[in-house]
Design a protein around this motif. Structure first.
Motif, PDB file in Angstrom:
ATOM      1  N   PRO A  84     -29.837 -19.811 -44.577  1.00 19.84           N
ATOM      2  CA  PRO A  84     -28.667 -19.763 -45.455  1.00 19.84           C
ATOM      3  C   PRO A  84     -27.384 -19.405 -44.712  1.00 19.84           C
ATOM      4  O   PRO A  84     -26.289 -19.730 -45.169  1.00 19.84           O
ATOM      5  N   TRP A  85     -27.504 -18.751 -43.553  1.00 18.27           N
ATOM      6  CA  TRP A  85     -26.316 -18.388 -42.793  1.00 18.27           C
ATOM      7  C   TRP A  85     -25.660 -19.612 -42.169  1.00 18.27           C
ATOM      8  O   TRP A  85     -24.464 -19.585 -41.861  1.00 18.27           O
ATOM      9  N   LEU A  86     -26.415 -20.680 -41.968  1.00 13.25           N
ATOM     10  CA  LEU A  86     -25.845 -21.871 -41.341  1.00 13.25           C
ATOM     11  C   LEU A  86     -24.763 -22.516 -42.212  1.00 13.25           C
ATOM     12  O   LEU A  86     -23.865 -23.168 -41.688  1.00 13.25           O
ATOM     13  N   ALA A  87     -24.826 -22.309 -43.511  1.00 12.59           N
ATOM     14  CA  ALA A  87     -23.800 -22.860 -44.398  1.00 12.59           C
ATOM     15  C   ALA A  87     -22.438 -22.236 -44.108  1.00 12.59           C
ATOM     16  O   ALA A  87     -21.396 -22.845 -44.344  1.00 12.59           O
ATOM     17  N   MET A  88     -22.440 -21.009 -43.578  1.00  9.92           N
ATOM     18  CA  MET A  88     -21.198 -20.303 -43.276  1.00  9.92           C
ATOM     19  C   MET A  88     -20.719 -20.520 -41.844  1.00  9.92           C
ATOM     20  O   MET A  88     -19.608 -20.131 -41.493  1.00  9.92           O
ATOM     21  N   ALA A  89     -21.563 -21.112 -41.020  1.00 10.98           N
ATOM     22  CA  ALA A  89     -21.223 -21.270 -39.599  1.00 10.98           C
ATOM     23  C   ALA A  89     -19.938 -22.074 -39.439  1.00 10.98           C
ATOM     24  O   ALA A  89     -19.784 -23.147 -40.001  1.00 10.98           O
ATOM     25  N   GLY A  90     -19.022 -21.526 -38.694  1.00  6.90           N
ATOM     26  CA  GLY A  90     -17.787 -22.229 -38.355  1.00  6.90           C
ATOM     27  C   GLY A  90     -16.700 -22.217 -39.404  1.00  6.90           C
ATOM     28  O   GLY A  90     -15.666 -22.869 -39.224  1.00  6.90           O
ATOM     29  N   VAL A  91     -16.846 -21.475 -40.488  1.00  8.30           N
ATOM     30  CA  VAL A  91     -15.830 -21.513 -41.541  1.00  8.30           C
ATOM     31  C   VAL A  91     -14.511 -20.891 -41.092  1.00  8.30           C
ATOM     32  O   VAL A  91     -13.456 -21.194 -41.656  1.00  8.30           O
ATOM     33  N   PHE A  92     -14.548 -20.017 -40.063  1.00 11.40           N
ATOM     34  CA  PHE A  92     -13.318 -19.363 -39.605  1.00 11.40           C
ATOM     35  C   PHE A  92     -12.794 -19.957 -38.295  1.00 11.40           C
ATOM     36  O   PHE A  92     -11.906 -19.386 -37.674  1.00 11.40           O
TER      37      PHE A  92
END
Length: 123
Positions: A84-92
């Motif tokens: 589930p953390w991969l969905a947040m990868a690279g958002v910043f």
């Protein structure tokens, strides 16, 4: 493969035969119970193993008379075991303050490490 078919094969097996897994149990009174997993109506109790297997084979052949055994491919539902953390990868990645946040985290981490080292010496 059908759920009650054996994964072993015999070279002398006829083309219109299948191998069926059978559960054979010896009862305390000496009688033998033989059954086909997945087909509870196909269970036989006899005085000995040979008789039980013979009777079960006859019942199974009668049960399958006029029937066809086929294997069907079935798609299983997706289990979505993705991280589930991969969905947040690279958002910043394009955030102009991202480097400042990383620096602040690193500084705070160093402060905690120094506090721990100063107040909780290791033996």
């Amino acid at each position: 493969m059908n759920s009650f078919l054996s994964s072993t094969s015999q070279t002398s097996q006829d083309a219109n035969e299948v191998l069926v897994n059978v559960i054979v149990k010896q009862q305390a009174d000496g009688r033998t119970v033989a059954s086909v997993p997945g087909l509870p109506e196909l269970q036989v109790e006899a005085s000995d193993r040979t008789t039980a297997l013979s009777e079960l084979q006859q019942r199974l052949e009668t049960h399958l008379a006029g029937a066809e055994i086929v294997s069907l491919p079935v798609k299983l539902p997706s289990s979505d075991l993705k991280n589930p953390w991969l969905a947040m990868a690279g958002v910043f990645k394009d955030d102009p303050q991202f480097e400042q946040v990383l620096t602040a985290i690193e500084n705070y981490r160093q402060e905690l490490d120094k506090y721990t080292d100063d107040n909780f010496p290791q033996a």
